[in-house]
Design a protein around this motif. Structure first.
Motif, PDB file in Angstrom:
ATOM      1  N   ALA A  94      20.237 -11.361 -17.902  1.00  0.00           N
ATOM      2  CA  ALA A  94      21.595 -10.999 -18.331  1.00  0.00           C
ATOM      3  C   ALA A  94      21.925  -9.572 -17.902  1.00  0.00           C
ATOM      4  O   ALA A  94      23.050  -9.294 -17.449  1.00  0.00           O
ATOM      5  CB  ALA A  94      21.730 -11.159 -19.839  1.00  0.00           C
ATOM      6  N   GLU A  95      20.955  -8.664 -18.016  1.00  0.00           N
ATOM      7  CA  GLU A  95      21.166  -7.278 -17.590  1.00  0.00           C
ATOM      8  C   GLU A  95      21.437  -7.185 -16.084  1.00  0.00           C
ATOM      9  O   GLU A  95      22.118  -6.276 -15.634  1.00  0.00           O
ATOM     10  CB  GLU A  95      19.948  -6.419 -17.956  1.00  0.00           C
ATOM     11  N   ARG A  96      20.916  -8.145 -15.338  1.00  0.00           N
ATOM     12  CA  ARG A  96      21.137  -8.187 -13.891  1.00  0.00           C
ATOM     13  C   ARG A  96      22.440  -8.909 -13.533  1.00  0.00           C
ATOM     14  O   ARG A  96      22.728  -9.102 -12.363  1.00  0.00           O
ATOM     15  CB  ARG A  96      19.966  -8.884 -13.208  1.00  0.00           C
ATOM     16  N   GLY A  97      23.168  -9.338 -14.543  1.00  0.00           N
ATOM     17  CA  GLY A  97      24.453  -9.985 -14.312  1.00  0.00           C
ATOM     18  C   GLY A  97      24.376 -11.471 -14.029  1.00  0.00           C
ATOM     19  O   GLY A  97      25.356 -12.072 -13.580  1.00  0.00           O
ATOM     20  N   VAL A  98      23.237 -12.090 -14.303  1.00  0.00           N
ATOM     21  CA  VAL A  98      23.083 -13.525 -14.073  1.00  0.00           C
ATOM     22  C   VAL A  98      23.836 -14.295 -15.158  1.00  0.00           C
ATOM     23  O   VAL A  98      23.688 -14.017 -16.351  1.00  0.00           O
ATOM     24  CB  VAL A  98      21.591 -13.924 -14.060  1.00  0.00           C
ATOM     25  N   ASP A  99      24.650 -15.257 -14.741  1.00  0.00           N
ATOM     26  CA  ASP A  99      25.394 -16.105 -15.670  1.00  0.00           C
ATOM     27  C   ASP A  99      24.429 -17.104 -16.297  1.00  0.00           C
ATOM     28  O   ASP A  99      23.771 -17.872 -15.584  1.00  0.00           O
ATOM     29  CB  ASP A  99      26.515 -16.827 -14.915  1.00  0.00           C
ATOM     30  N   LEU A 100      24.307 -17.070 -17.616  1.00  0.00           N
ATOM     31  CA  LEU A 100      23.383 -17.927 -18.346  1.00  0.00           C
ATOM     32  C   LEU A 100      24.125 -19.069 -19.026  1.00  0.00           C
ATOM     33  O   LEU A 100      25.144 -18.843 -19.677  1.00  0.00           O
ATOM     34  CB  LEU A 100      22.635 -17.120 -19.413  1.00  0.00           C
ATOM     35  N   ILE A 101      23.626 -20.269 -18.887  1.00  0.00           N
ATOM     36  CA  ILE A 101      24.155 -21.390 -19.664  1.00  0.00           C
ATOM     37  C   ILE A 101      23.710 -21.225 -21.110  1.00  0.00           C
ATOM     38  O   ILE A 101      24.483 -21.403 -22.037  1.00  0.00           O
ATOM     39  CB  ILE A 101      23.679 -22.741 -19.091  1.00  0.00           C
ATOM     40  N   ASP A 102      22.433 -20.886 -21.286  1.00  0.00           N
ATOM     41  CA  ASP A 102      21.862 -20.676 -22.623  1.00  0.00           C
ATOM     42  C   ASP A 102      21.533 -19.202 -22.794  1.00  0.00           C
ATOM     43  O   ASP A 102      20.634 -18.686 -22.136  1.00  0.00           O
ATOM     44  CB  ASP A 102      20.578 -21.496 -22.781  1.00  0.00           C
ATOM     45  N   LYS A 103      22.251 -18.542 -23.677  1.00  0.00           N
ATOM     46  CA  LYS A 103      21.968 -17.130 -23.944  1.00  0.00           C
ATOM     47  C   LYS A 103      20.776 -16.970 -24.882  1.00  0.00           C
ATOM     48  O   LYS A 103      20.146 -15.929 -24.940  1.00  0.00           O
ATOM     49  CB  LYS A 103      23.204 -16.449 -24.494  1.00  0.00           C
ATOM     50  N   LYS A 104      20.481 -18.053 -25.615  1.00  0.00           N
ATOM     51  CA  LYS A 104      19.318 -18.104 -26.499  1.00  0.00           C
ATOM     52  C   LYS A 104      18.545 -19.379 -26.177  1.00  0.00           C
ATOM     53  O   LYS A 104      19.144 -20.406 -25.847  1.00  0.00           O
ATOM     54  CB  LYS A 104      19.750 -18.134 -27.966  1.00  0.00           C
ATOM     55  N   PRO A 105      17.221 -19.346 -26.310  1.00  0.00           N
ATOM     56  CA  PRO A 105      16.438 -20.549 -26.028  1.00  0.00           C
ATOM     57  C   PRO A 105      16.673 -21.643 -27.062  1.00  0.00           C
ATOM     58  O   PRO A 105      17.094 -21.370 -28.188  1.00  0.00           O
ATOM     59  CB  PRO A 105      14.997 -20.058 -26.059  1.00  0.00           C
ATOM     60  N   PHE A 116      18.722 -22.421 -19.581  1.00  0.00           N
ATOM     61  CA  PHE A 116      19.157 -22.660 -18.206  1.00  0.00           C
ATOM     62  C   PHE A 116      20.015 -21.518 -17.694  1.00  0.00           C
ATOM     63  O   PHE A 116      20.818 -20.942 -18.436  1.00  0.00           O
ATOM     64  CB  PHE A 116      19.968 -23.957 -18.121  1.00  0.00           C
ATOM     65  N   LEU A 117      19.847 -21.223 -16.404  1.00  0.00           N
ATOM     66  CA  LEU A 117      20.718 -20.294 -15.694  1.00  0.00           C
ATOM     67  C   LEU A 117      21.815 -21.126 -15.038  1.00  0.00           C
ATOM     68  O   LEU A 117      21.555 -22.238 -14.579  1.00  0.00           O
ATOM     69  CB  LEU A 117      19.948 -19.539 -14.612  1.00  0.00           C
ATOM     70  N   HIS A 118      23.015 -20.588 -14.960  1.00  0.00           N
ATOM     71  CA  HIS A 118      24.110 -21.336 -14.361  1.00  0.00           C
ATOM     72  C   HIS A 118      23.855 -21.516 -12.877  1.00  0.00           C
ATOM     73  O   HIS A 118      23.489 -20.570 -12.182  1.00  0.00           O
ATOM     74  CB  HIS A 118      25.439 -20.620 -14.596  1.00  0.00           C
ATOM     75  N   PRO A 119      24.059 -22.736 -12.343  1.00  0.00           N
ATOM     76  CA  PRO A 119      23.809 -22.950 -10.911  1.00  0.00           C
ATOM     77  C   PRO A 119      24.693 -22.095  -9.997  1.00  0.00           C
ATOM     78  O   PRO A 119      24.279 -21.756  -8.890  1.00  0.00           O
ATOM     79  CB  PRO A 119      24.072 -24.448 -10.703  1.00  0.00           C
ATOM     80  N   LYS A 120      25.859 -21.699 -10.459  1.00  0.00           N
ATOM     81  CA  LYS A 120      26.715 -20.841  -9.639  1.00  0.00           C
ATOM     82  C   LYS A 120      26.061 -19.484  -9.400  1.00  0.00           C
ATOM     83  O   LYS A 120      26.296 -18.844  -8.390  1.00  0.00           O
ATOM     84  CB  LYS A 120      28.084 -20.656 -10.294  1.00  0.00           C
ATOM     85  N   ALA A 121      25.217 -19.056 -10.337  1.00  0.00           N
ATOM     86  CA  ALA A 121      24.520 -17.772 -10.198  1.00  0.00           C
ATOM     87  C   ALA A 121      23.358 -17.859  -9.216  1.00  0.00           C
ATOM     88  O   ALA A 121      22.868 -16.841  -8.746  1.00  0.00           O
ATOM     89  CB  ALA A 121      24.010 -17.306 -11.563  1.00  0.00           C
ATOM     90  N   MET A 122      22.922 -19.094  -8.922  1.00  0.00           N
ATOM     91  CA  MET A 122      21.736 -19.287  -8.085  1.00  0.00           C
ATOM     92  C   MET A 122      22.041 -20.148  -6.861  1.00  0.00           C
ATOM     93  O   MET A 122      21.235 -20.966  -6.453  1.00  0.00           O
ATOM     94  CB  MET A 122      20.611 -19.910  -8.930  1.00  0.00           C
ATOM     95  N   LYS A 123      23.236 -19.985  -6.304  1.00  0.00           N
ATOM     96  CA  LYS A 123      23.648 -20.681  -5.070  1.00  0.00           C
ATOM     97  C   LYS A 123      23.530 -22.199  -5.186  1.00  0.00           C
ATOM     98  O   LYS A 123      23.064 -22.883  -4.288  1.00  0.00           O
ATOM     99  CB  LYS A 123      22.853 -20.189  -3.865  1.00  0.00           C
ATOM    100  N   GLY A 124      23.945 -22.724  -6.335  1.00  0.00           N
ATOM    101  CA  GLY A 124      23.994 -24.170  -6.525  1.00  0.00           C
ATOM    102  C   GLY A 124      22.735 -24.803  -7.086  1.00  0.00           C
ATOM    103  O   GLY A 124      22.689 -26.018  -7.273  1.00  0.00           O
TER     104      GLY A 124
END
Length: 138
Positions: A94-105, A116-124
């Motif tokens: 999150a500090e690196r600006g990654v869009d998270l689907i789940d902010k908490k486990p 999960f990390l959002h796929p848009k943040a990781m090139k699909g």
């Protein structure tokens, strides 16, 4: 942050059909199976060395996997990385600006805490993080 690739998630319309294919063609049997009503899925886990294959069938209309099947079809859904501390990993990402689907486990299959990390943040590519709870079944 990442210890290893834990598993590759593969989505199927019919779990029994996919299991039969892997049994008949690759002579593989699942090491663990479970139904997670709260997640809306049935899952079968196959141990392949240090990595596993996770076959997943949606059993609920509300699960995002249903939409995935309708838009992309069967196949690879996500890659899961094992982490030692999922809260720390999520905080760093999150500090690196990654869009998270789940902010908490949350609890996932095989008694692991997942996020999960959002796929848009990781090139699909949909990335799952997992932390063992000490109750691993596979």
């Amino acid at each position: 942050m990442f210890r290893k690739i834990d598993h590759i998630g593969i989505v199927a319309r019919d779990l029994e059909e996919l299991k039969a294919l892997y049994r008949d063609v690759l002579e593989m049997e699942p090491a663990h199976e479970e139904i997670r009503e709260e997640l809306g899925v049935k899952a079968a886990l196959y141990s392949v060395g240090e990595t596993a294959l996770e076959f997943i069938e949606p059993i609920s209309e509300e699960t995002p996997l249903k939409n995935f099947l309708e838009t992309r079809g069967e196949g690879i859904h996500h890659i899961c990385f094992m982490v030692d501390n999922i809260e720390d990993a999520l905080k760093k990402l999150a500090e690196r600006g990654v869009d998270l689907i789940d902010k908490k486990p949350r609890m996932g299959a095989n008694r692991r805490r997942i996020a999960f990390l959002h796929p848009k943040a990781m090139k699909g590519v949909l990335i799952e993080l997992a932390e063992e709870t000490g109750e691993k079944q596979l």
